[in-house]
Design a protein around this motif. Structure first.
Motif, PDB file in Angstrom:
ATOM      1  N   CYS A  25       0.840  -1.220   0.000  1.00  0.00           N
ATOM      2  CA  CYS A  25       0.000   0.000   0.000  1.00  0.00           C
ATOM      3  C   CYS A  25       0.867   1.258   0.000  1.00  0.00           C
ATOM      4  CB  CYS A  25      -0.943   0.018   1.198  1.00  0.00           C
ATOM      5  SG  CYS A  25      -2.233  -1.217   1.089  1.00  0.00           S
ATOM      6  N   VAL A  26       2.022   1.206   0.686  1.00  0.00           N
ATOM      7  CA  VAL A  26       2.930   2.370   0.700  1.00  0.00           C
ATOM      8  C   VAL A  26       3.288   2.723  -0.741  1.00  0.00           C
ATOM      9  CG1 VAL A  26       5.266   3.148   1.292  1.00  0.00           C
ATOM     10  CG2 VAL A  26       3.893   1.943   2.995  1.00  0.00           C
ATOM     11  N   ARG A  27       3.729   1.727  -1.483  1.00  0.00           N
ATOM     12  CA  ARG A  27       4.153   1.996  -2.874  1.00  0.00           C
ATOM     13  C   ARG A  27       2.970   2.452  -3.718  1.00  0.00           C
ATOM     14  NH1 ARG A  27       7.181  -2.695  -1.524  1.00  0.00           N
ATOM     15  NH2 ARG A  27       9.144  -1.870  -0.812  1.00  0.00           N
ATOM     16  N   GLU A  28       1.864   1.751  -3.572  1.00  0.00           N
ATOM     17  CA  GLU A  28       0.680   2.056  -4.385  1.00  0.00           C
ATOM     18  C   GLU A  28       0.198   3.496  -4.156  1.00  0.00           C
ATOM     19  OE1 GLU A  28      -2.491  -0.884  -3.918  1.00  0.00           O
ATOM     20  OE2 GLU A  28      -3.905   0.782  -4.115  1.00  0.00           O
ATOM     21  N   VAL A  29       0.228   3.931  -2.894  1.00  0.00           N
ATOM     22  CA  VAL A  29      -0.310   5.268  -2.577  1.00  0.00           C
ATOM     23  C   VAL A  29       0.753   6.353  -2.779  1.00  0.00           C
ATOM     24  CG1 VAL A  29      -1.299   6.713  -0.743  1.00  0.00           C
ATOM     25  CG2 VAL A  29      -2.015   4.322  -0.963  1.00  0.00           C
ATOM     26  N   PHE A  30       2.011   6.088  -2.393  1.00  0.00           N
ATOM     27  CA  PHE A  30       3.032   7.153  -2.400  1.00  0.00           C
ATOM     28  C   PHE A  30       3.559   7.462  -3.812  1.00  0.00           C
ATOM     29  CE2 PHE A  30       4.735   6.778   2.285  1.00  0.00           C
ATOM     30  CZ  PHE A  30       3.434   6.825   2.752  1.00  0.00           C
ATOM     31  N   HIS A  31       3.688   6.443  -4.654  1.00  0.00           N
ATOM     32  CA  HIS A  31       4.314   6.682  -5.963  1.00  0.00           C
ATOM     33  C   HIS A  31       3.548   7.697  -6.823  1.00  0.00           C
ATOM     34  CE1 HIS A  31       7.148   2.927  -5.932  1.00  0.00           C
ATOM     35  NE2 HIS A  31       7.372   3.771  -4.939  1.00  0.00           N
ATOM     36  N   ALA A 128       7.876   9.826   5.284  1.00  0.00           N
ATOM     37  CA  ALA A 128       7.849  10.538   4.000  1.00  0.00           C
ATOM     38  C   ALA A 128       8.272  11.976   4.250  1.00  0.00           C
ATOM     39  CB  ALA A 128       6.448  10.487   3.405  1.00  0.00           C
ATOM     40  N   GLU A 129       9.089  12.513   3.355  1.00  0.00           N
ATOM     41  CA  GLU A 129       9.594  13.880   3.537  1.00  0.00           C
ATOM     42  C   GLU A 129       9.498  14.632   2.208  1.00  0.00           C
ATOM     43  OE1 GLU A 129      10.579  14.339   6.685  1.00  0.00           O
ATOM     44  OE2 GLU A 129      11.117  12.314   7.347  1.00  0.00           O
ATOM     45  N   ILE A 130       9.014  15.889   2.255  1.00  0.00           N
ATOM     46  CA  ILE A 130       9.081  16.765   1.076  1.00  0.00           C
ATOM     47  C   ILE A 130      10.133  17.819   1.394  1.00  0.00           C
ATOM     48  CG2 ILE A 130       7.859  18.352  -0.463  1.00  0.00           C
ATOM     49  CD1 ILE A 130       5.244  17.008   0.222  1.00  0.00           C
ATOM     50  N   ILE A 131      11.201  17.846   0.603  1.00  0.00           N
ATOM     51  CA  ILE A 131      12.321  18.748   0.883  1.00  0.00           C
ATOM     52  C   ILE A 131      12.386  19.821  -0.207  1.00  0.00           C
ATOM     53  CG2 ILE A 131      14.840  18.858   1.243  1.00  0.00           C
ATOM     54  CD1 ILE A 131      14.562  15.737   1.768  1.00  0.00           C
ATOM     55  N   GLY A 132      12.446  21.095   0.207  1.00  0.00           N
ATOM     56  CA  GLY A 132      12.652  22.192  -0.747  1.00  0.00           C
ATOM     57  C   GLY A 132      11.387  22.935  -1.138  1.00  0.00           C
ATOM     58  N   GLN A 141      -0.568  18.559   0.644  1.00  0.00           N
ATOM     59  CA  GLN A 141      -0.337  17.386  -0.207  1.00  0.00           C
ATOM     60  C   GLN A 141       0.124  16.195   0.642  1.00  0.00           C
ATOM     61  OE1 GLN A 141       3.126  17.200  -2.904  1.00  0.00           O
ATOM     62  NE2 GLN A 141       1.663  16.674  -4.504  1.00  0.00           N
ATOM     63  N   LEU A 142       1.034  16.479   1.568  1.00  0.00           N
ATOM     64  CA  LEU A 142       1.559  15.419   2.436  1.00  0.00           C
ATOM     65  C   LEU A 142       0.447  14.835   3.317  1.00  0.00           C
ATOM     66  CD1 LEU A 142       4.575  14.401   3.212  1.00  0.00           C
ATOM     67  CD2 LEU A 142       4.087  15.593   5.331  1.00  0.00           C
ATOM     68  N   LEU A 143      -0.379  15.729   3.875  1.00  0.00           N
ATOM     69  CA  LEU A 143      -1.482  15.253   4.727  1.00  0.00           C
ATOM     70  C   LEU A 143      -2.507  14.475   3.909  1.00  0.00           C
ATOM     71  CD1 LEU A 143      -1.837  18.360   7.048  1.00  0.00           C
ATOM     72  CD2 LEU A 143      -1.202  16.054   7.741  1.00  0.00           C
ATOM     73  N   ASN A 144      -2.712  14.921   2.670  1.00  0.00           N
ATOM     74  CA  ASN A 144      -3.640  14.198   1.794  1.00  0.00           C
ATOM     75  C   ASN A 144      -3.115  12.784   1.529  1.00  0.00           C
ATOM     76  OD1 ASN A 144      -5.784  13.739   0.033  1.00  0.00           O
ATOM     77  ND2 ASN A 144      -4.666  14.537  -1.732  1.00  0.00           N
ATOM     78  N   MET A 145      -1.800  12.682   1.296  1.00  0.00           N
ATOM     79  CA  MET A 145      -1.214  11.359   1.040  1.00  0.00           C
ATOM     80  C   MET A 145      -1.365  10.459   2.275  1.00  0.00           C
ATOM     81  SD  MET A 145       2.481  10.455  -0.561  1.00  0.00           S
ATOM     82  CE  MET A 145       3.541  10.429   0.868  1.00  0.00           C
ATOM     83  N   ARG A 148      -4.978   9.384   2.435  1.00  0.00           N
ATOM     84  CA  ARG A 148      -5.262   8.360   1.411  1.00  0.00           C
ATOM     85  C   ARG A 148      -4.684   7.018   1.845  1.00  0.00           C
ATOM     86  NH1 ARG A 148      -9.169  10.295   0.287  1.00  0.00           N
ATOM     87  NH2 ARG A 148      -8.936  12.508   0.136  1.00  0.00           N
ATOM     88  N   PHE A 149      -3.517   7.074   2.453  1.00  0.00           N
ATOM     89  CA  PHE A 149      -2.868   5.825   2.887  1.00  0.00           C
ATOM     90  C   PHE A 149      -3.728   5.116   3.933  1.00  0.00           C
ATOM     91  CE2 PHE A 149      -0.106   3.524   5.830  1.00  0.00           C
ATOM     92  CZ  PHE A 149       0.433   2.589   4.954  1.00  0.00           C
ATOM     93  N   PHE A 150      -4.210   5.869   4.906  1.00  0.00           N
ATOM     94  CA  PHE A 150      -5.058   5.263   5.942  1.00  0.00           C
ATOM     95  C   PHE A 150      -6.340   4.693   5.333  1.00  0.00           C
ATOM     96  CE2 PHE A 150      -3.417   5.521  10.233  1.00  0.00           C
ATOM     97  CZ  PHE A 150      -2.248   6.239  10.020  1.00  0.00           C
ATOM     98  N   ALA A 151      -6.897   5.418   4.363  1.00  0.00           N
ATOM     99  CA  ALA A 151      -8.122   4.929   3.712  1.00  0.00           C
ATOM    100  C   ALA A 151      -7.816   3.619   2.971  1.00  0.00           C
ATOM    101  CB  ALA A 151      -8.643   5.987   2.737  1.00  0.00           C
ATOM    102  N   ARG A 152      -6.688   3.567   2.302  1.00  0.00           N
ATOM    103  CA  ARG A 152      -6.330   2.367   1.532  1.00  0.00           C
ATOM    104  C   ARG A 152      -6.120   1.161   2.450  1.00  0.00           C
ATOM    105  NH1 ARG A 152      -6.191  -1.507  -0.442  1.00  0.00           N
ATOM    106  NH2 ARG A 152      -5.014  -2.407  -2.169  1.00  0.00           N
ATOM    107  N   ILE A 153      -5.528   1.418   3.623  1.00  0.00           N
ATOM    108  CA  ILE A 153      -5.279   0.341   4.590  1.00  0.00           C
ATOM    109  C   ILE A 153      -6.597  -0.116   5.227  1.00  0.00           C
ATOM    110  CG2 ILE A 153      -4.275  -0.034   6.914  1.00  0.00           C
ATOM    111  CD1 ILE A 153      -2.086  -0.132   5.016  1.00  0.00           C
ATOM    112  N   GLY A 154      -7.601   0.754   5.174  1.00  0.00           N
ATOM    113  CA  GLY A 154      -8.899   0.404   5.743  1.00  0.00           C
ATOM    114  C   GLY A 154      -9.091   0.917   7.161  1.00  0.00           C
TER     115      GLY A 154
END
Ligand code: HAM
Length: 422
Positions: A25-31, A128-132, A141-145, A148-154
């Motif tokens: 799920c990490v890969r599916e949601v983060f990529h 997860a880190e957004i740098i710059g 965007q980070l909070l949205n991700m 989404r991750f929590f939703a995907r995990i159920g």
């Protein structure tokens, strides 16, 4: 018997499906959000954590696994991932390649805390880190991700709490107000808080001791001290979260246990986890990279506690992996032939198992039942002589004789979903 170390857990085969599911799920949601994985060592120079997390945090004061290597260098098992990722980002000058970088990591962290449910000495984080990117859009965007991750995990019963800690421009005024407030209540505070409050009053708000919590209940709110820029930043975060229909609560008492934060901070709180109720947490750290000797780059990130995630997940939803086939062979020659068939199925990526010991058919079928294999292929001396094999459907308890030559075609026609045409 040599046992494992207190607070450091084995993840046993029966539990691993949940971990694999989370990692997928990490890969599916983060990529799709443009995040790339980074892998950094689990050991760093001790100084890295002292300088980034802060000398008078609980982590650095009490919880680090620090040791001298054989050359006398002071090294530490990483208590978190952000510092290591920033060290690597600076060292490899990654900002030249990507002025804005989105990085994630998954791995073990180490803190010498008192173990209890949801709190361990080796635990795992997804970070997860957004740098710059200084824009509040990065925060959202980070909070949205994360959402989404929590939703995907159920998981849909975790509450997102947010706060702003201001910036080096406006924080000193708040800090002073807090020091003044605490100074009047010193006699009610624990030893740690009394020692730290002048130097780092925010730590007092984070203290877990009941009497300290009570004493600072009416402390001034950081949100009343934000400068116009920090105020606008926080308002934009709130507005955009609402636009994305992400529910949140503002918690002006949240200060986080690490010193590098500024502006937006947040936690995902799950009340059913009990005392250790933060399943994920993070925030902005605009001065961190520069303070570690890197370029002036802002950053924001989060880390999710994987053990806490598994405690919250409905693991019954995760399909257990089981072999598709069990080969039951009787007699030495049949065992060898079945072994070749087994290797052939495995080569094709089809999950297959067999018992090498030549036990009775009954005991082999019992084993297949335990493994929950839907199909059993039975090969005895008679079948071998006739160049045939019995195909047993375990669900219907029916079986059919099939020529060995046409076995693959037979399986593909009966169960095309499991056996794509060769
Ligand atoms: P943290 O709040 O120290 O933040 O940890 C993040 C999460 O790791 C916690 O919310 C919790 O789920 C999990 N966690 C922490 N300690 C333990 C433990 N002893 N046992 C089990 N789980 C634990 C950080 O580590 C920051 N690096 C987050 C971050 C990333 N901030 C910006 N970027």
């Amino acid at each position: 018997m040599i046992t494992g170390i207190k607070g450091m857990n084995d993840i046993l085969p029966a539990e691993i499906e949940a971990w694999h599911f989370i990692e997928a799920c990490v890969r599916e949601v983060f990529h799709p959000f443009g995040f790339k994985e980074i892998r950094v060592p689990v050991v760093e120079k001790t100084e890295l954590f002292c300088r980034s997390i802060g000398e008078d945090t609980d982590i650095v004061e009490k919880e680090m696994y620090t040791f001298a290597d054989k050359s006398g260098n002071s090294l530490t098992l990483r208590p978190e991932g952000t510092a290591s990722v920033m060290r690597s980002h600076i060292e490899h000058k990654l900002h030249i390649l990507n002025p804005v970088d989105r990085l994630y990591y998954v791995g073990p962290m180490f803190r010498y805390e008192r173990p209890q449910k949801g709190r361990y000495r080796q635990f795992h984080q997804i970070g997860a880190e957004i740098i710059g990117e200084p824009s509040p859009l990065a925060d959202v965007q980070l909070l949205n991700m994360l959402w989404r991750f929590f939703a995907r995990i159920g998981i849909n019963d975790a509450v997102l709490q947010i706060n702003s800690l201001g910036c080096p421009g406006c924080r000193p005024r708040y800090r002073q107000a807090l020091v003044d407030f605490i100074a009047e209540r010193l006699d009610r505070l624990c030893g740690d808080c009394r020692r730290r409050y002048q130097h780092n009053p925010l730590r007092v708000l984070d203290c877990k001791v009941e009497q300290c919590r009570d004493a600072v209940q009416a402390a001034p709110s950081v949100l009343d001290f934000l400068c116009p820029d920090c105020g606008t930043h926080f308002n934009t975060v709130r507005r955009l979260l609402s636009n994305l229909a992400i529910p949140f609560e503002v918690n002006n008492r949240m200060v986080r246990g690490l010193d590098y934060y500024c502006r937006t901070t947040f936690e995902m709180i799950a009340s059913r986890l009990g005392a250790q109720n933060a399943v994920a947490a993070g925030g902005r750290y605009d001065g961190l990279i520069e303070s570690l000797g890197g370029p002036t780059l802002p950053g924001i990130g989060f880390a999710i506690g994987m053990e806490r995630l598994t405690l919250m997940m409905d693991t019954t939803r995760i399909p257990a992996s089981r072999p598709l086939l069990f080969l039951a062979a009787l007699g030495e020659k049949a065992v060898e032939k079945a072994f070749l068939l087994l290797a052939d199925f495995q080569k094709q990526g089809i999950g297959a198992e067999m018992d090498f010991s030549g036990k009775s058919l009954k005991s082999q079928l019992r084993r297949a039942d335990k493994l929950q294999t839907p199909l059993v292929l039975i090969l005895g001396e008679d079948e071998l002589a006739a160049n045939q094999i019995q195909v047993r459907d375990m669900e219907t308890a029916t079986q059919e004789k099939v020529g060995l030559e046409s076995l693959r075609t037979f399986l593909a026609s009966r169960w095309p979903h499991h056996f794509p045409q060769a």
